[in-house]
Design a protein around this motif. Structure first.
Motif, PDB file in Angstrom:
ATOM      1  N   LYS A  96       7.369  -4.989   1.452  1.00 38.65           N
ATOM      2  CA  LYS A  96       8.752  -4.898   2.365  1.00 38.65           C
ATOM      3  C   LYS A  96       8.470  -4.404   3.730  1.00 38.65           C
ATOM      4  N   HIS A  97       8.025  -5.416   4.929  1.00 30.47           N
ATOM      5  CA  HIS A  97       8.126  -4.349   6.415  1.00 30.47           C
ATOM      6  C   HIS A  97       8.921  -4.406   6.941  1.00 30.47           C
ATOM      7  N   ASP A  98       8.839  -3.474   7.570  1.00 25.88           N
ATOM      8  CA  ASP A  98      10.242  -2.780   8.852  1.00 25.88           C
ATOM      9  C   ASP A  98      10.105  -4.086   9.299  1.00 25.88           C
ATOM     10  N   GLU A  99      10.821  -3.352  10.972  1.00 23.10           N
ATOM     11  CA  GLU A  99      11.260  -4.199  12.006  1.00 23.10           C
ATOM     12  C   GLU A  99      10.302  -3.755  13.115  1.00 23.10           C
ATOM     13  N   ASN A 100       9.980  -2.335  13.148  1.00 19.67           N
ATOM     14  CA  ASN A 100       8.366  -2.770  13.862  1.00 19.67           C
ATOM     15  C   ASN A 100       7.206  -3.567  14.403  1.00 19.67           C
ATOM     16  N   TYR A 101       7.082  -3.946  15.384  1.00 23.13           N
ATOM     17  CA  TYR A 101       5.854  -5.238  16.242  1.00 23.13           C
ATOM     18  C   TYR A 101       4.774  -4.112  16.214  1.00 23.13           C
ATOM     19  N   MET A 102       3.893  -4.155  17.037  1.00 25.02           N
ATOM     20  CA  MET A 102       2.963  -3.090  17.638  1.00 25.02           C
ATOM     21  C   MET A 102       1.584  -4.278  17.477  1.00 25.02           C
ATOM     22  N   ARG A 147       1.094  -0.826  -0.037  1.00 26.88           N
ATOM     23  CA  ARG A 147       0.556  -0.223  -0.115  1.00 26.88           C
ATOM     24  C   ARG A 147       0.554   1.356  -0.049  1.00 26.88           C
ATOM     25  N   GLN A 198       3.996   2.530   2.618  1.00 28.70           N
ATOM     26  CA  GLN A 198       4.965   1.405   2.659  1.00 28.70           C
ATOM     27  C   GLN A 198       5.980   0.706   2.061  1.00 28.70           C
ATOM     28  N   TYR A 237       7.244   5.769  13.187  1.00 28.33           N
ATOM     29  CA  TYR A 237       6.756   4.050  13.623  1.00 28.33           C
ATOM     30  C   TYR A 237       5.618   3.722  12.397  1.00 28.33           C
ATOM     31  N   LYS A 238       5.061   4.407  11.603  1.00 33.26           N
ATOM     32  CA  LYS A 238       4.798   3.813  10.291  1.00 33.26           C
ATOM     33  C   LYS A 238       3.816   2.375  10.338  1.00 33.26           C
ATOM     34  N   ALA A 292      -2.282  -4.318  16.894  1.00 36.06           N
ATOM     35  CA  ALA A 292      -3.581  -3.150  16.195  1.00 36.06           C
ATOM     36  C   ALA A 292      -4.115  -2.835  17.043  1.00 36.06           C
TER      37      ALA A 292
END
Lengths: 146, 230
Positions: A121-127, A96, A99, A145-146, A129
């Motif tokens: 490609k996603h980044d190393e941040n996990y959070m 999207r 991203q 934070y994206k 929802a």
């Protein structure tokens, strides 16, 4: 120095030299190891090959357009240079605007690419929802934070 | 105090004491870990698929740790002529191989929905598949050579040379552009995983490590017995 410590030192020195040799080889063949080029690298290093090439960056905001049922065009950016991408096929779920993405395709001209494959490609941040919702509610949602 | 790490009979004595508690504790931690994973929140952009992480990351960690242990034992094994090292090398190589395979398979299953591909030849994925090949070569080398001394030394040297791959795996995502994202935890700064997801990940990592240790103890004991009877 006893014989066993001599052996230990010898092994460690061998390992360091071997490691240095391998790293030298790897860094000097950097061009072949990178998975993708950014648009800026592409323009600065003047890599315009005939064959397939992979380009990575972010999907530029409000650039994704649906041409027909499964034909898309979007711009890929590294915040310095943009490239216009045409793609026919199914986009991954994570794909999207804003991203990270990597595309594999053929260069049409200096500014346009025809993509054959599109990866997200996603980044190393996990959070969780739920936290994102809270942050958005309080207007604390940050760009990094994206 | 730590002589059980280099002496077979002391290793046997020590592990006889700790083995039953180890089985109990690792099962409890695994069950707690699985419950925590079940209760853990969905990721804001990956949704449910983020739960593959709780298998993928511990496997990757153990794949690297096993190889690092083998490297240390190979170095002291050759330098100090310590036969127990070669017992360890032979016993734990298949464990490392299985965890590497688990890491690759779970990563592949994660990559398909998230990245849009099962497999790409980027630096991280390639270096981990090289690690799997190294493990396989070590396992096969164990079946070769009539002469045991020659075999053990060859394997130890092979392991030491192959250990150059470890820092390459670790830093591949920082040195080169890869499709794989950079590390979330091992940075010096605060981890970029939210606490509610970091906690089950750490518990699962401990559970995987203890289970790996459990299998390793069994395999090392068996290997000691085999040597005794030859």
């Amino acid at each position: 120095m006893s014989l066993r410590f001599q052996r230990l030192v010898l092994i460690l020195i061998t390992l360091v030299i071997l490691g240095a040799a391998v790293l030298l080889i790897l860094f000097n063949t950097k061009k072949n190891i990178v998975f993708f080029y950014t648009p800026t690298e592409l323009i600065e290093q003047n890599i315009f090959s005939e064959g397939k090439i992979r380009i990575g960056g972010y999907v530029k905001d409000s650039s994704l357009k649906k041409i027909s049922l499964n034909q898309y065009s979007f711009e890929i950016t590294d915040n310095k240079n943009d490239l216009l991408v045409f793609y026919q096929g199914i986009l991954p779920d994570l794909f999207r605007e804003g991203q990270g993405t990597v595309i594999e395709g053929l260069i049409v001209n200096q500014k346009t690419v025809k993509a054959l494959k599109v990866y997200a490609k996603h980044d190393e941040n996990y959070m969780p929802a739920s936290i994102k919702k809270e942050l958005e509610k309080n207007n604390q949602w940050k760009r990094d934070y994206k | 105090m730590f002589s059980f790490l280099i002496n077979p009979s002391k290793f046997n004595k020590f592990t006889d004491i700790i083995f039953k508690p180890l089985v109990f504790i690792s099962s409890v931690i695994l069950i707690v870990g699985l419950i925590l994973v079940y209760l853990s929140p969905l990721d804001y952009q990956q949704g449910l698929t983020v739960k593959i992480m709780y298998i993928h990351v511990p496997s990757a960690w153990l794949a690297l740790l096993t190889y690092a242990i083998m490297t240390i034992y190979s170095i002291i094994g050759i330098a100090f002529k310590m036969p127990f090292s070669f017992i360890i090398n032979r016993a734990v190589a298949p464990i490392g191989a299985v965890f590497t395979l688990l890491c690759l398979i779970s990563g592949s299953l994660w990559g398909k929905p998230m990245w849009g591909t099962w497999w790409v030849w980027d630096a991280r994925l390639t270096s981990v598949s090289i690690l799997l090949l190294l493990y396989l070569v070590i396992i096969f080398l164990n079946q070769t050579f009539e002469n045991r001394d020659v075999r053990e030394k060859t394997i130890a040297i092979f392991i030491i040379i192959g250990s150059i791959n470890l820092p390459i795996i670790k830093f591949s995502v920082d040195w080169w552009n890869t499709l794989h994202q950079p590390a979330s935890i091992s940075k010096l700064s605060a981890p970029s995983i939210d606490g509610s997801m970091l906690q089950p990940l750490l518990v699962m990592t401990i559970a995987f490590s203890l289970i790996g240790l459990m299998i390793a103890v069994l395999r090392i004991k068996a290997e000691i017995l085999i040597r005794k009877n030859h």
